[in-house]
Design an enzyme around this catalytic site. Structure first.
Site, PDB file in Angstrom:
ATOM      1  N   ASP A  47       9.323   3.091  -0.484  1.00  0.00           N
ATOM      2  CA  ASP A  47       8.283   3.715   0.330  1.00  0.00           C
ATOM      3  C   ASP A  47       8.514   3.284   1.773  1.00  0.00           C
ATOM      4  O   ASP A  47       8.168   2.166   2.173  1.00  0.00           O
ATOM      5  CB  ASP A  47       6.895   3.301  -0.160  1.00  0.00           C
TER       6      ASP A  47
ATOM      7  N   TYR B 196       0.866  -1.181   0.000  1.00  0.00           N
ATOM      8  CA  TYR B 196       0.000   0.000   0.000  1.00  0.00           C
ATOM      9  C   TYR B 196       0.900   1.228   0.000  1.00  0.00           C
ATOM     10  O   TYR B 196       1.876   1.292   0.739  1.00  0.00           O
ATOM     11  CB  TYR B 196      -0.881   0.000   1.250  1.00  0.00           C
TER      12      TYR B 196
ATOM     13  N   LYS C 238       4.605   8.984   9.091  1.00  0.00           N
ATOM     14  CA  LYS C 238       4.418   8.364  10.410  1.00  0.00           C
ATOM     15  C   LYS C 238       5.439   8.824  11.459  1.00  0.00           C
ATOM     16  O   LYS C 238       5.267   9.875  12.049  1.00  0.00           O
ATOM     17  CB  LYS C 238       4.382   6.839  10.249  1.00  0.00           C
TER      18      LYS C 238
HETATM   19  N1  PMP Z   1       2.897   4.247   2.310  1.00  0.00           N
HETATM   20  C1  PMP Z   1       2.905   3.274   3.246  1.00  0.00           C
HETATM   21  C2  PMP Z   1       3.954   2.201   3.171  1.00  0.00           C
HETATM   22  C3  PMP Z   1       1.965   3.285   4.264  1.00  0.00           C
HETATM   23  O1  PMP Z   1       1.986   2.311   5.188  1.00  0.00           O
HETATM   24  C4  PMP Z   1       1.001   4.329   4.313  1.00  0.00           C
HETATM   25  C5  PMP Z   1      -0.048   4.406   5.404  1.00  0.00           C
HETATM   26  N2  PMP Z   1      -0.338   3.258   6.074  1.00  0.00           N
HETATM   27  C6  PMP Z   1       1.031   5.308   3.323  1.00  0.00           C
HETATM   28  C7  PMP Z   1       2.001   5.242   2.339  1.00  0.00           C
HETATM   29  C8  PMP Z   1       0.056   6.431   3.310  1.00  0.00           C
HETATM   30  O2  PMP Z   1       0.282   7.281   4.391  1.00  0.00           O
HETATM   31  P1  PMP Z   1      -0.865   8.240   4.951  1.00  0.00           P
HETATM   32  O3  PMP Z   1      -1.902   7.340   5.561  1.00  0.00           O
HETATM   33  O4  PMP Z   1      -0.169   9.107   5.941  1.00  0.00           O
HETATM   34  O5  PMP Z   1      -1.395   9.002   3.799  1.00  0.00           O
END
Ligand code: PMP
Length: 423
Positions: free
Chosen positions: A236, A142, A264
């Protein structure tokens, strides 16, 4: 009626599904979402006043635990001098300098307000820089909810992407090719088949299909192919950054990325994301280059100070090792308890991320993740929730341990798990 249920019913009158992010709705596990009133350290209290040990940590950011006094005090003090200016501040430089000094290959970095913004912007940048359109992603990863990333795998390898969300035009999804995680042959084939690959984006330690680390060979293959074909390799690390290694997945695997996305932990519970990497690529971003990207609240001082204070703690010598050891105690303990009860169960951790799986061995792929016994997970989830231990309400999420979790919390969790497996 419980206060949680009362709030959930009320929330559904004005908020779609009663929640502002879907997985909070408990649809996968059933039952009533808990509404939270207060957190402190490893614990948080729901609207009924019940205390839980928290292994979600706001889905990763709370690496120092809830309401860490240092972070909260810094935020309060900073807020008194103004919440946002929409103009540069010195704090942003400090944050950028710290990120560039810590994350390998990060020569320039831009702050945003969420992980989604970071990945979406990194993709646009990769496309603008290469002048190509195609994105490669991997099933089960994701990367936030931008249109071109909300695509899951078709049935066969290298099939054209099918939108996995309504509202994504097929033309947009068509530029996203979804491949199998940890499958080196498929990515080799993809680079033979397509000459328009702008970027390969990957969670180097996947945490959105439960926890599935990449194999070193897989990441090395991505690096080699991206270099050979002039594609941008994006790690990512919104979730795994500062959790799997003090220098992130690049530090853990000793594989270089061209761009890295963060979120995060770098906001410590406030909305901060970032994307950065090689200077040559980052120079394509406005105002230096033609790729547009902006944000009213990007780098606002209140969010940035929360992240800075958090990062400085996380980068102290010994912090990572201690946190990883606590996390290992948790997963080893859970495996022992499950074995005592003869449950088909396994668990794994990388740094302070962990996975619990209702199958005999940790999964290495999305297909293996799907083989886990979801009903058994749901029963375990509720049995633990009843006993005041809060795991993510889905069998497909990674868990997180914070520096506020100590021997006491781990022992209490294992005692609850013993009862849960018995039940
Ligand atoms: N990339 C990864 C690997 C994630 O785990 C997440 C959120 N769980 C996101 C992008 C998106 O981040 P956000 O929820 O802060 O938009």
């Amino acid at each position: 009626m419980s206060r949680n249920l009362e709030l959930f019913e009320r929330a559904q009158q004005s908020i779609p599904g009663g929640v502002n992010s879907p997985v909070r709705a408990f649809r996968a596990v059933g039952g009533t979402p808990r509404f939270f009133a207060r957190g402190e350290g490893a614990y948080f209290w729901d609207a009924d006043g019940k205390r839980h040990i928290d292994y979600v940590g706001s889905w990763g950011p709370l690496i120092l635990g809830h309401a860490c006094p240092e972070v909260v005090e810094a935020v309060c003090a900073r807020a008194k001098d103004g919440l946002s200016f929409g103009a540069p501040t010195e704090l942003e430089i400090e944050m950028a300098e710290l990120l560039c000094a810590t994350v390998p290959n990060m020569e320039l970095v831009r702050l945003v307000s969420s992980g989604t913004e970071a990945t979406m912007s990194a993709l646009r940048l990769a496309r603008g820089y290469t002048g190509r359109h195609r994105i490669i992603k991997f099933e089960g990863c994701y990367h936030g909810h931008a249109d071109s990333l909300l695509v899951k795998a078709g049935s066969g390898a290298l099939t054209l992407g099918q939108p996995s969300s309504g509202g994504v035009p097929p033309e947009v999804a068509g530029y996203t090719t979804v491949l199998t995680y940890n499958d080196c042959a498929q990515i080799e084939d993809a680079f033979k088949q397509y000459d328009d690959i702008a970027a390969v984006i990957v969670e180097p330690v996947a945490g959105n299909m439960n926890l599935v680390p990449a194999t070193p060979e897989f990441l090395q293959t991505l690096r080699r192919l991206c270099t050979a074909h002039g594609a941008v390799l994006i790690f990512d690390e919104v979730m795994c950054g500062f959790r799997v290694h003090p220098r992130g997945a690049q530090g853990l695997y000793e594989v270089d990325a061209d761009l890295v996305t963060l979120g995060k932990v770098i906001g410590g519970g406030m909305p901060v994301g970032a994307f950065g990497g090689r200077r040559e690529i980052m120079q394509s971003i406005a105002p230096l280059g033609p790729v547009y990207q902006a944000g009213t609240l990007s780098g606002n001082p209140v969010a940035v100070i929360a992240g800075l204070v958090t990062l400085k703690r996380v980068l102290e010598p010994g912090f990572h090792d201690a946190l990883a050891a606590t996390t290992r105690k948790l997963v080893d303990g859970l495996q022992n308890v499950a074995a005592k009860h003869g449950a088909a169960f396994s668990a794994a951790s990388v740094g302070s991320m962990f996975g619990i799986y209702f199958r005999a061995a940790p999964p290495a792929s999305f297909a293996e993740v799907m083989e886990a016994d979801k009903e058994a997970f749901n029963r375990f989830f509720h049995a633990m929730l009843d006993r005041g231990v809060y795991f993510a309400p889905s069998a497909f999420e990674a868990g997180f341990v914070s520096a506020a979790h100590g021997a006491l919390e781990i022992e209490a969790t294992l005692a609850a798990a013993d009862e849960a497996f018995a039940a």
